[in-house]
Write a protein that holds these residues in place. Structure first.
Motif, PDB file in Angstrom:
ATOM      1  N   GLU A 174      42.434  19.139 -83.919  1.00 36.17           N
ATOM      2  CA  GLU A 174      43.069  17.938 -83.363  1.00 36.17           C
ATOM      3  C   GLU A 174      42.112  17.198 -82.430  1.00 36.17           C
ATOM      4  N   MET A 175      41.438  17.966 -81.564  1.00 33.38           N
ATOM      5  CA  MET A 175      40.499  17.354 -80.623  1.00 33.38           C
ATOM      6  C   MET A 175      39.348  16.679 -81.371  1.00 33.38           C
ATOM      7  N   MET A 176      38.829  17.358 -82.393  1.00 31.52           N
ATOM      8  CA  MET A 176      37.717  16.813 -83.153  1.00 31.52           C
ATOM      9  C   MET A 176      38.107  15.512 -83.860  1.00 31.52           C
ATOM     10  N   ARG A 177      39.286  15.500 -84.464  1.00 28.58           N
ATOM     11  CA  ARG A 177      39.741  14.283 -85.161  1.00 28.58           C
ATOM     12  C   ARG A 177      39.897  13.126 -84.178  1.00 28.58           C
ATOM     13  N   GLU A 178      40.401  13.452 -82.976  1.00 29.48           N
ATOM     14  CA  GLU A 178      40.629  12.405 -81.979  1.00 29.48           C
ATOM     15  C   GLU A 178      39.314  11.779 -81.510  1.00 29.48           C
ATOM     16  N   ILE A 179      38.336  12.620 -81.178  1.00 26.68           N
ATOM     17  CA  ILE A 179      37.076  12.062 -80.673  1.00 26.68           C
ATOM     18  C   ILE A 179      36.297  11.374 -81.790  1.00 26.68           C
ATOM     19  N   GLU A 180      36.454  11.844 -83.015  1.00 27.58           N
ATOM     20  CA  GLU A 180      35.853  11.148 -84.161  1.00 27.58           C
ATOM     21  C   GLU A 180      36.435   9.740 -84.284  1.00 27.58           C
ATOM     22  N   ALA A 181      37.758   9.636 -84.094  1.00 26.14           N
ATOM     23  CA  ALA A 181      38.444   8.335 -84.202  1.00 26.14           C
ATOM     24  C   ALA A 181      37.986   7.384 -83.099  1.00 26.14           C
ATOM     25  N   VAL A 182      37.847   7.910 -81.869  1.00 20.20           N
ATOM     26  CA  VAL A 182      37.382   7.082 -80.741  1.00 20.20           C
ATOM     27  C   VAL A 182      35.960   6.592 -81.016  1.00 20.20           C
ATOM     28  N   LYS A 183      35.096   7.491 -81.453  1.00 19.57           N
ATOM     29  CA  LYS A 183      33.701   7.107 -81.721  1.00 19.57           C
ATOM     30  C   LYS A 183      33.620   6.048 -82.812  1.00 19.57           C
ATOM     31  N   LYS A 184      34.375   6.239 -83.883  1.00 16.66           N
ATOM     32  CA  LYS A 184      34.355   5.281 -85.001  1.00 16.66           C
ATOM     33  C   LYS A 184      34.842   3.906 -84.556  1.00 16.66           C
ATOM     34  N   ALA A 185      35.851   3.888 -83.681  1.00 18.96           N
ATOM     35  CA  ALA A 185      36.453   2.620 -83.246  1.00 18.96           C
ATOM     36  C   ALA A 185      35.568   1.831 -82.300  1.00 18.96           C
ATOM     37  N   ILE A 186      34.860   2.527 -81.403  1.00 16.42           N
ATOM     38  CA  ILE A 186      34.101   1.801 -80.368  1.00 16.42           C
ATOM     39  C   ILE A 186      32.601   1.757 -80.634  1.00 16.42           C
ATOM     40  N   GLN A 187      32.114   2.535 -81.601  1.00 14.37           N
ATOM     41  CA  GLN A 187      30.682   2.521 -81.966  1.00 14.37           C
ATOM     42  C   GLN A 187      29.780   2.598 -80.718  1.00 14.37           C
ATOM     43  N   PRO A 188      29.824   3.703 -79.987  1.00 19.47           N
ATOM     44  CA  PRO A 188      29.048   3.797 -78.744  1.00 19.47           C
ATOM     45  C   PRO A 188      27.541   3.726 -78.973  1.00 19.47           C
ATOM     46  N   THR A 189      26.844   3.195 -77.976  1.00 25.74           N
ATOM     47  CA  THR A 189      25.373   3.162 -78.048  1.00 25.74           C
ATOM     48  C   THR A 189      24.797   4.539 -77.740  1.00 25.74           C
ATOM     49  N   GLU A 190      25.591   5.363 -77.053  1.00 25.13           N
ATOM     50  CA  GLU A 190      25.148   6.707 -76.670  1.00 25.13           C
ATOM     51  C   GLU A 190      26.353   7.640 -76.628  1.00 25.13           C
ATOM     52  N   THR A 191      26.230   8.789 -77.300  1.00 26.60           N
ATOM     53  CA  THR A 191      27.271   9.819 -77.229  1.00 26.60           C
ATOM     54  C   THR A 191      26.660  11.060 -76.609  1.00 26.60           C
ATOM     55  N   LEU A 192      27.227  11.505 -75.484  1.00 27.54           N
ATOM     56  CA  LEU A 192      26.698  12.664 -74.779  1.00 27.54           C
ATOM     57  C   LEU A 192      27.661  13.847 -74.888  1.00 27.54           C
ATOM     58  N   PHE A 193      27.098  15.017 -75.091  1.00 24.09           N
ATOM     59  CA  PHE A 193      27.900  16.245 -75.130  1.00 24.09           C
ATOM     60  C   PHE A 193      27.670  16.987 -73.815  1.00 24.09           C
ATOM     61  N   VAL A 194      28.747  17.191 -73.059  1.00 25.14           N
ATOM     62  CA  VAL A 194      28.665  17.832 -71.745  1.00 25.14           C
ATOM     63  C   VAL A 194      29.088  19.292 -71.873  1.00 25.14           C
ATOM     64  N   VAL A 195      28.242  20.200 -71.374  1.00 26.62           N
ATOM     65  CA  VAL A 195      28.541  21.626 -71.516  1.00 26.62           C
ATOM     66  C   VAL A 195      28.163  22.386 -70.250  1.00 26.62           C
ATOM     67  N   ASP A 196      28.967  23.391 -69.945  1.00 29.88           N
ATOM     68  CA  ASP A 196      28.725  24.256 -68.791  1.00 29.88           C
ATOM     69  C   ASP A 196      27.591  25.224 -69.143  1.00 29.88           C
ATOM     70  N   SER A 197      26.440  25.082 -68.495  1.00 26.19           N
ATOM     71  CA  SER A 197      25.272  25.898 -68.832  1.00 26.19           C
ATOM     72  C   SER A 197      25.506  27.383 -68.571  1.00 26.19           C
ATOM     73  N   MET A 198      26.429  27.700 -67.668  1.00 26.75           N
ATOM     74  CA  MET A 198      26.664  29.096 -67.308  1.00 26.75           C
ATOM     75  C   MET A 198      27.397  29.881 -68.405  1.00 26.75           C
ATOM     76  N   THR A 199      27.878  29.175 -69.449  1.00 26.93           N
ATOM     77  CA  THR A 199      28.522  29.881 -70.557  1.00 26.93           C
ATOM     78  C   THR A 199      27.497  30.380 -71.579  1.00 26.93           C
ATOM     79  N   GLY A 200      26.221  30.103 -71.336  1.00 27.25           N
ATOM     80  CA  GLY A 200      25.138  30.684 -72.138  1.00 27.25           C
ATOM     81  C   GLY A 200      25.237  30.403 -73.616  1.00 27.25           C
ATOM     82  N   GLN A 201      25.251  31.472 -74.427  1.00 23.84           N
ATOM     83  CA  GLN A 201      25.246  31.336 -75.879  1.00 23.84           C
ATOM     84  C   GLN A 201      26.492  30.622 -76.398  1.00 23.84           C
ATOM     85  N   ASP A 202      27.616  30.759 -75.690  1.00 20.77           N
ATOM     86  CA  ASP A 202      28.829  30.035 -76.076  1.00 20.77           C
ATOM     87  C   ASP A 202      28.603  28.526 -76.006  1.00 20.77           C
ATOM     88  N   ALA A 203      27.802  28.105 -75.016  1.00 18.81           N
ATOM     89  CA  ALA A 203      27.486  26.683 -74.870  1.00 18.81           C
ATOM     90  C   ALA A 203      26.757  26.176 -76.110  1.00 18.81           C
TER      91      ALA A 203
END
Length: 440
Positions: free
Chosen positions: A198-227
């Motif tokens: 559900e989350m993936m479909r939603e953010i895909e829809a937002v990206k397709k609609a607004i055509q961002p110049t930059e898409t950033l993925f934010v991740v907690d570095s302390m989660t290590g390999q999970d990140a």
């Protein structure tokens, strides 16, 4: 940051110190420890093996210069490979467009909303007119959090509390930005506790609609390999442009920073260095490799000093020093400037050699508080005239600040030594200027 990794890699490289030449045997032993250090830091196994194999190949194929010891040569090769592993060179955020649109993605709890505010402040300091957009329609406090951050940094926030359609909100925000002259729109989207369809479909829809110049993925570095695994899952669906590693100031291992570029082939663009709103740094792979190997990062240290630098205040204090009138008000002012530069332990790690020397020393971010308490317990007259601080005044200051009389006396002693050193340096400068005048 990276204390454990830095300590383990440096310990591994020390085995080559004093060796007359690089051989299959001593390189293999050293790189076995380097690989172990990388794996202990939660670096992806394939990445750790690949990088140590490359280092070995380059080390054994290297012609050792007479003036360079084998250990030094290997440190240089390791530094180059760590730099390449983390991306080779820094990659700027794309803010072209009218307006430019930056889409934030990531899991809940990664620090996405806070980083949106940090990025807005970072761009505002560059003179850009920024609009924050609240598109997290699920987390109850998300909109309020973004509004509080916006108010704190002086950046407008676009929100539609009653609207539960993030695509519409993002599109309306861009229209609002065009109408109000905003040049950059930062869109904060919803996260989940885990990657779900559900989350993936939603953010895909937002990206397709607004055509961002930059898409950033934010991740907690302390989660290590999970990140790294999460980054791969997001990249497969939304093909982001860059990675933001948050909470890197608390990451003693560094697995995410060292693995993520190799796994998703997307650059790390920013890192979070503290909880403060200015706790954001552009990611420089070469500088980070230098810090991991205990060689410091003087360039970043100078840049932070320039950001915190108050030119008018510096001129005033310089004048005080020349007149030999440097007092506790001036000293307190200098402490405030240093505190603006970031966490103390982070600054120490940027000084070549200091990170290794102080690896077992706990440097608290509140290290200046006892000094500030003592100075603030002085009267304005005492701060301006330190020479009047006799025994009875010092005892009163000790009681008022909650610090021991010994701490007060130590501060006075250090302050006197600092004044003497400043006076001596000032006299040397004056003599140097006089010589220049005589030459002319």
């Amino acid at each position: 940051m990276f204390e454990n990794l830095s300590q383990n890699i440096n310990q591994a490289l020390r085995t080559l110190k004093g060796k007359g030449r690089i051989t299959d045997v001593n390189v293999a032993a050293t790189l076995k420890e380097v690989r172990k250090a990388l794996l202990d830091a939660d670096v992806n196994f394939k990445v750790a093996k690949s990088v140590t194999d490359t280092i070995k190949e380059k080390a054994l194929g290297q012609k050792i210069l007479i003036a360079v010891e084998p250990g030094q040569m290997l440190v240089k090769i390791v530094s180059d490979e760590l730099t390449e592993l983390m991306g080779g060179q820094k990659v700027d955020i794309n803010t072209k467009g009218d307006p430019a649109v930056v889409l934030m993605s990531g899991l809940q709890g990664s620090g996405k909303t806070t980083f949106s505010g940090k990025l807005a402040l970072y761009l505002k300091k560059q003179g850009r007119n920024v609009l924050l957009t609240a598109c997290d329609v699920y987390r109850p406090a998300a909109i309020d959090q973004l509004k509080v951050l916006g108010e704190q940094i002086g950046v407008d926030v676009y929100a539609e509390p009653e609207n539960k359609n993030p695509v519409q909100i993002a599109q309306n925000a861009i229209k609002h930005a065009k109408a109000t002259g905003k040049k950059i729109v930062i869109v904060d989207t919803a996260g989940r506790l885990a990657v779900d369809e559900e989350m993936m479909r939603e953010i895909e829809a937002v990206k397709k609609a607004i055509q961002p110049t930059e898409t950033l993925f934010v991740v907690d570095s302390m989660t290590g390999q999970d990140a790294v695994n999460t980054a791969k899952a997001f990249n497969d669906r939304i093909n982001f442009d860059g990675v933001v590693l948050t909470k890197l100031d608390g990451d003693t291992r560094g697995g995410a920073a060292l693995s993520i570029k190799a796994v998703v082939d997307k650059p790390i663009k920013f890192i979070g260095t503290s909880e403060k709103m200015d706790g954001i740094d552009v990611f420089y792979p070469d500088r980070m490799a230098s810090r991991i190997l205990g060689m410091g990062d003087v360039i970043s240290l100078v840049e932070r000093a320039q950001q915190a630098y108050d030119e008018e205040e510096a001129r005033r204090i310089s004048k005080q020093i020349r007149k030999n009138q440097f007092n506790f008000d001036d000293f307190l002012s200098q402490l405030q400037q240093i505190k603006k530069m970031g966490p103390v332990k982070d600054l120490v790690g940027m000084i070549p050699g200091m990170g290794n020397m102080l690896k077992d020393v706990q440097i608290d971010d509140d290290a200046f508080k006892p000094i500030e308490a003592i100075i603030q317990s002085m009267t304005p007259k005492e701060r301006a005239n330190p020479e009047i601080l006799d025994a009875s005044r010092r005892k009163r200051i000790s009681t008022g600040s909650g610090r021991s009389i010994q701490e007060v006396n130590n501060l006075m002693k250090q302050f006197d030594q600092m004044k003497k050193m400043m006076k001596m340096m000032n006299q040397m400068d004056m003599r140097s200027m006089a010589k220049q005048v005589r030459k002319k």
